[in-house]
Design a protein around this motif. Structure first.
Motif, PDB file in Angstrom:
ATOM      1  N   LYS A  12       0.846  -1.185   0.000  1.00 20.50           N
ATOM      2  CA  LYS A  12       0.000   0.000   0.000  1.00 20.50           C
ATOM      3  C   LYS A  12       0.886   1.241   0.000  1.00 20.50           C
ATOM      4  O   LYS A  12       1.654   1.464   0.939  1.00 20.50           O
ATOM      5  N   LEU A  13       0.760   2.054  -1.051  1.00 27.58           N
ATOM      6  CA  LEU A  13       1.527   3.285  -1.182  1.00 27.58           C
ATOM      7  C   LEU A  13       0.659   4.466  -0.775  1.00 27.58           C
ATOM      8  O   LEU A  13      -0.496   4.569  -1.203  1.00 27.58           O
ATOM      9  N   VAL A  14       1.211   5.358   0.039  1.00 24.13           N
ATOM     10  CA  VAL A  14       0.435   6.490   0.551  1.00 24.13           C
ATOM     11  C   VAL A  14       1.205   7.787   0.373  1.00 24.13           C
ATOM     12  O   VAL A  14       2.420   7.795   0.170  1.00 24.13           O
ATOM     13  N   SER A  15       0.487   8.895   0.472  1.00 23.66           N
ATOM     14  CA  SER A  15       1.130  10.169   0.764  1.00 23.66           C
ATOM     15  C   SER A  15       0.687  10.561   2.166  1.00 23.66           C
ATOM     16  O   SER A  15      -0.452  10.294   2.562  1.00 23.66           O
ATOM     17  N   TYR A  16       1.593  11.165   2.922  1.00 19.38           N
ATOM     18  CA  TYR A  16       1.295  11.441   4.331  1.00 19.38           C
ATOM     19  C   TYR A  16       2.021  12.696   4.776  1.00 19.38           C
ATOM     20  O   TYR A  16       2.981  13.147   4.165  1.00 19.38           O
ATOM     21  N   ARG A  17       1.552  13.263   5.878  1.00 15.24           N
ATOM     22  CA  ARG A  17       2.307  14.280   6.604  1.00 15.24           C
ATOM     23  C   ARG A  17       1.938  14.160   8.069  1.00 15.24           C
ATOM     24  O   ARG A  17       0.864  13.650   8.426  1.00 15.24           O
ATOM     25  N   LYS A  18       2.841  14.630   8.927  1.00 10.59           N
ATOM     26  CA  LYS A  18       2.559  14.596  10.351  1.00 10.59           C
ATOM     27  C   LYS A  18       1.403  15.528  10.663  1.00 10.59           C
ATOM     28  O   LYS A  18       1.312  16.634  10.130  1.00 10.59           O
ATOM     29  N   LYS A  19       0.526  15.107  11.558  1.00 14.66           N
ATOM     30  CA  LYS A  19      -0.683  15.878  11.849  1.00 14.66           C
ATOM     31  C   LYS A  19      -0.376  17.256  12.422  1.00 14.66           C
ATOM     32  O   LYS A  19      -1.086  18.223  12.173  1.00 14.66           O
ATOM     33  N   GLU A  20       0.687  17.335  13.224  1.00 15.40           N
ATOM     34  CA  GLU A  20       0.990  18.617  13.860  1.00 15.40           C
ATOM     35  C   GLU A  20       1.789  19.536  12.950  1.00 15.40           C
ATOM     36  O   GLU A  20       2.128  20.645  13.322  1.00 15.40           O
ATOM     37  N   SER A  21       2.052  19.082  11.727  1.00 15.65           N
ATOM     38  CA  SER A  21       2.913  19.837  10.825  1.00 15.65           C
ATOM     39  C   SER A  21       2.116  20.382   9.645  1.00 15.65           C
ATOM     40  O   SER A  21       1.140  19.788   9.200  1.00 15.65           O
TER      41      SER A  21
ATOM     42  N   THR B 116       9.181  -1.524  -3.469  1.00 10.13           N
ATOM     43  CA  THR B 116       8.829  -2.888  -3.062  1.00 10.13           C
ATOM     44  C   THR B 116      10.013  -3.568  -2.389  1.00 10.13           C
ATOM     45  O   THR B 116       9.850  -4.307  -1.404  1.00 10.13           O
ATOM     46  N   LYS B 117      11.225  -3.316  -2.884  1.00  4.88           N
ATOM     47  CA  LYS B 117      12.419  -3.872  -2.240  1.00  4.88           C
ATOM     48  C   LYS B 117      12.575  -3.306  -0.836  1.00  4.88           C
ATOM     49  O   LYS B 117      12.909  -4.030   0.103  1.00  4.88           O
ATOM     50  N   LEU B 118      12.324  -2.001  -0.686  1.00  5.14           N
ATOM     51  CA  LEU B 118      12.406  -1.392   0.643  1.00  5.14           C
ATOM     52  C   LEU B 118      11.351  -1.972   1.576  1.00  5.14           C
ATOM     53  O   LEU B 118      11.591  -2.177   2.764  1.00  5.14           O
ATOM     54  N   PHE B 119      10.175  -2.245   1.031  1.00 13.21           N
ATOM     55  CA  PHE B 119       9.093  -2.829   1.816  1.00 13.21           C
ATOM     56  C   PHE B 119       9.517  -4.172   2.407  1.00 13.21           C
ATOM     57  O   PHE B 119       9.120  -4.530   3.520  1.00 13.21           O
ATOM     58  N   GLY B 120      10.350  -4.898   1.670  1.00 15.90           N
ATOM     59  CA  GLY B 120      10.809  -6.199   2.151  1.00 15.90           C
ATOM     60  C   GLY B 120      11.842  -6.115   3.254  1.00 15.90           C
ATOM     61  O   GLY B 120      12.168  -7.122   3.891  1.00 15.90           O
ATOM     62  N   SER B 121      12.366  -4.912   3.510  1.00 12.48           N
ATOM     63  CA  SER B 121      13.336  -4.731   4.589  1.00 12.48           C
ATOM     64  C   SER B 121      12.622  -4.362   5.879  1.00 12.48           C
ATOM     65  O   SER B 121      11.597  -3.689   5.872  1.00 12.48           O
ATOM     66  N   SER B 122      13.149  -4.799   7.011  1.00 12.07           N
ATOM     67  CA  SER B 122      12.492  -4.542   8.298  1.00 12.07           C
ATOM     68  C   SER B 122      13.159  -3.426   9.099  1.00 12.07           C
ATOM     69  O   SER B 122      12.682  -3.070  10.169  1.00 12.07           O
ATOM     70  N   ASN B 123      14.248  -2.864   8.578  1.00 15.67           N
ATOM     71  CA  ASN B 123      15.025  -1.897   9.362  1.00 15.67           C
ATOM     72  C   ASN B 123      14.599  -0.464   9.021  1.00 15.67           C
ATOM     73  O   ASN B 123      15.303   0.269   8.348  1.00 15.67           O
ATOM     74  N   HIS B 124      13.399  -0.071   9.495  1.00 16.26           N
ATOM     75  CA  HIS B 124      12.870   1.248   9.176  1.00 16.26           C
ATOM     76  C   HIS B 124      12.529   2.056  10.430  1.00 16.26           C
ATOM     77  O   HIS B 124      11.764   3.005  10.362  1.00 16.26           O
ATOM     78  N   ARG B 125      13.052   1.697  11.563  1.00 21.93           N
ATOM     79  CA  ARG B 125      12.576   2.252  12.835  1.00 21.93           C
ATOM     80  C   ARG B 125      12.679   3.779  12.909  1.00 21.93           C
ATOM     81  O   ARG B 125      11.812   4.436  13.478  1.00 21.93           O
ATOM     82  N   ASP B 126      13.737   4.355  12.336  1.00 21.28           N
ATOM     83  CA  ASP B 126      13.975   5.788  12.512  1.00 21.28           C
ATOM     84  C   ASP B 126      13.085   6.660  11.623  1.00 21.28           C
ATOM     85  O   ASP B 126      13.056   7.879  11.802  1.00 21.28           O
ATOM     86  N   PHE B 127      12.370   6.077  10.696  1.00 14.79           N
ATOM     87  CA  PHE B 127      11.512   6.871   9.815  1.00 14.79           C
ATOM     88  C   PHE B 127      10.177   6.166   9.600  1.00 14.79           C
ATOM     89  O   PHE B 127       9.664   6.084   8.496  1.00 14.79           O
ATOM     90  N   THR B 128       9.640   5.662  10.711  1.00 13.22           N
ATOM     91  CA  THR B 128       8.358   4.966  10.704  1.00 13.22           C
ATOM     92  C   THR B 128       7.404   5.667  11.659  1.00 13.22           C
ATOM     93  O   THR B 128       7.796   6.078  12.750  1.00 13.22           O
ATOM     94  N   TYR B 129       6.138   5.798  11.245  1.00 10.53           N
ATOM     95  CA  TYR B 129       5.145   6.509  12.043  1.00 10.53           C
ATOM     96  C   TYR B 129       3.875   5.673  12.152  1.00 10.53           C
ATOM     97  O   TYR B 129       3.517   4.946  11.220  1.00 10.53           O
ATOM     98  N   SER B 130       3.203   5.800  13.272  1.00 10.45           N
ATOM     99  CA  SER B 130       1.906   5.140  13.410  1.00 10.45           C
ATOM    100  C   SER B 130       0.861   5.929  12.630  1.00 10.45           C
ATOM    101  O   SER B 130       1.017   7.136  12.390  1.00 10.45           O
ATOM    102  N   LEU B 131      -0.211   5.268  12.259  1.00  5.14           N
ATOM    103  CA  LEU B 131      -1.272   5.946  11.512  1.00  5.14           C
ATOM    104  C   LEU B 131      -1.901   7.058  12.333  1.00  5.14           C
ATOM    105  O   LEU B 131      -2.448   8.018  11.778  1.00  5.14           O
ATOM    106  N   ASN B 132      -1.833   6.948  13.656  1.00  8.42           N
ATOM    107  CA  ASN B 132      -2.394   7.996  14.520  1.00  8.42           C
ATOM    108  C   ASN B 132      -1.584   9.283  14.472  1.00  8.42           C
ATOM    109  O   ASN B 132      -2.094  10.358  14.809  1.00  8.42           O
ATOM    110  N   GLU B 133      -0.325   9.187  14.047  1.00  9.52           N
ATOM    111  CA  GLU B 133       0.554  10.351  14.020  1.00  9.52           C
ATOM    112  C   GLU B 133       0.446  11.156  12.735  1.00  9.52           C
ATOM    113  O   GLU B 133       0.932  12.287  12.670  1.00  9.52           O
ATOM    114  N   ILE B 134      -0.166  10.589  11.715  1.00  8.73           N
ATOM    115  CA  ILE B 134      -0.082  11.201  10.391  1.00  8.73           C
ATOM    116  C   ILE B 134      -1.464  11.440   9.786  1.00  8.73           C
ATOM    117  O   ILE B 134      -2.472  10.886  10.221  1.00  8.73           O
TER     118      ILE B 134
END
Length: 301
Positions: A2-11, A65-83
Motif C-alpha cells: 500500500k503506497l500512501v502520501s502522508y504528513r505529520k498531523k501537527e505539521s 517494493t524492495k524497501l518494503f521487504g526490509s524490516s530496518n525502518h525504525r527511525d523513519f516509521t510513524y503510526s497511523l495515529n501520528e499522520i
C-alpha cells in the motif's frame, strides 16, 4: 504493498511518499531509500514528493517494493495515529473518467448501454485526499456519490493491446466521482457537474497490482451515514479494466501517475425514490475488496 502520501498531523509541511507495513505503520520512502544507499543495498534515491515518485513509474515502485521487504525502518516509521493521509499521488496529472459502465446503473439512469466507453475528464481542483471534507457548493442542490474502482498507470501506454494492458497498471485505489446532478444534466456535456472544487476524494492508498489478482472480480460498495446504497462487483463492468486501458491508450498516451475512474454501479442517490442526495454533515463511506475503506464528511460551503 500500500503506497500512501502522508504528513505529520501537527505539521503544515508538504505530503511525503510512504508505504504501509504489515504492522499498519507508515514508512517514509525517501528516508528509507537514503538508508538503503548508506547500507550499500541500492544506488537509487527515491523522491519524497508523491507526484515525482509516480512520474518515474514502475521502476520506482519496484524499488519501493524492495524497501518494503526490509524490516530496518525504525527511525523513519510513524503510526497511523501520528499522520494525515493525502491524495496518494499528490496531484492528478490526468483524471480520465468512464460513465455508464455498469448495466444496472445505466438502467437506473434511464439511459442506454453504450457501444464505446463514455469518457470525460476531471481536473485537479476537484481532487481531494481520503481524509478531507467533500465541499457541497451553493451552486448545486443535488450532490450525489459514486464509488469507483480507480486505476493508476505505471508505465507510458500508447496503442497497447488489451491482453497486455495490465502490464501498464501500477495499482488500484478508490475514487468517489461526486456529481452535482443538476449541473451535470443541464447540458449534454457532463463536465460542469463533475469537476466542482474539492469534491472528488481519491484514496486511501494505492494497492500495487501484485496484490489485486483480478481487478474484474472485486466487491464494491458505498454507504451514506452507514446506510448501504451501492453494492456490486467489478465483474459487472461493461468495459473491463484491460479493455479500458487499451481503448484509452489508443486515443490518448497514458503517462505514469495518470488515473482512470472506471464507473459506478447502481444505487446512486439520483435514482432513489425519493432521491437520496447527500447533505451537509453526511458521512460517505466507500469500500472496495482488496483495497480498503475511504470515509469523507460532506461540508456545505
Amino acid at each position: 504493498m500500500k503506497l500512501v502520501s502522508y504528513r505529520k498531523k501537527e505539521s503544515d509541511s508538504s505530503f511525503r511518499m510512504g508505504f504501509i507495513t504489515d504492522n499498519e505503520e507508515v514508512v517514509d520512502v525517501h528516508l528509507a531509500s537514503q538508508h538503503a544507499i548508506q547500507a550499500g543495498n541500492t544506488t537509487i534515491e527515491l523522491p519524497f514528493q508523491p507526484e515525482l515518485f509516480y512520474q518515474k513509474g514502475q521502476d520506482f515502485i519496484d524499488e519501493a517494493t524492495k524497501l518494503f521487504g526490509s524490516s530496518n525502518h525504525r527511525d523513519f516509521t510513524y503510526s497511523l495515529n501520528e499522520i494525515q493521509l493525502g491524495m496518494p499521488l499528490g496531484t492528478a496529472r490526468k483524471v480520465i473518467c468512464v460513465g455508464k459502465n455498469y448495466a444496472e446503473h445505466v438502467a437506473e439512469m434511464k439511459s442506454e448501454i453504450p457501444e464505446f466507453p463514455v469518457l470525460f475528464a476531471k481536473f485537479d481542483n476537484a481532487i481531494i485526499g481520503p481524509e478531507e471534507e467533500i465541499h457541497y457548493s451553493s451552486l448545486t442542490e443535488k450532490l450525489d456519490y459514486e464509488v469507483e474502482l480507480t486505476i493508476v498507470i505505471g508505465r507510458e501506454a500508447s496503442h497497447v493491446f488489451e491482453e497486455e494492458a495490465l502490464d501498464y497498471v501500477a495499482g488500484y485505489t478508490i475514487g468517489n466521482d461526486t456529481s452535482a446532478r443538476d449541473l451535470q444534466k443541464r447540458t449534454p456535456q457532463w463536465l460542469q457537474g463533475k469537476s466542482l472544487d474539492h469534491t472528488t476524494p481519491i484514496g486511501p492508498w494505492v494497492v500495487t497490482k501484485d496484490e489485486i489478482v483480478d481487478p474484474g472480480n472485486l466487491t464494491i460498495a458505498s454507504y451514506v451515514n452507514n446506510e448501504k446504497r451501492q453494492y456490486s462487483n467489478t465483474k459487472h463492468l461493461i468495459f473491463s479494466v484491460p479493455y479500458l486501458v487499451s481503448f484509452i491508450s489508443n486515443l490518448i498516451t497514458l503517462k505514469p501517475g495518470d488515473i482512470i475512474m472506471t464507473g459506478t454501479p447502481d444505487g446512486v442517490g439520483f435514482a432513489m425514490d425519493p432521491p437520496g442526495y447527500v447533505k451537509d454533515k453526511d458521512k460517505v463511506k466507500l469500500e472496495i475488496e482488496g483495497i480498503g475503506i475511504m470515509e469523507n464528511m460532506v461540508k456545505k460551503v
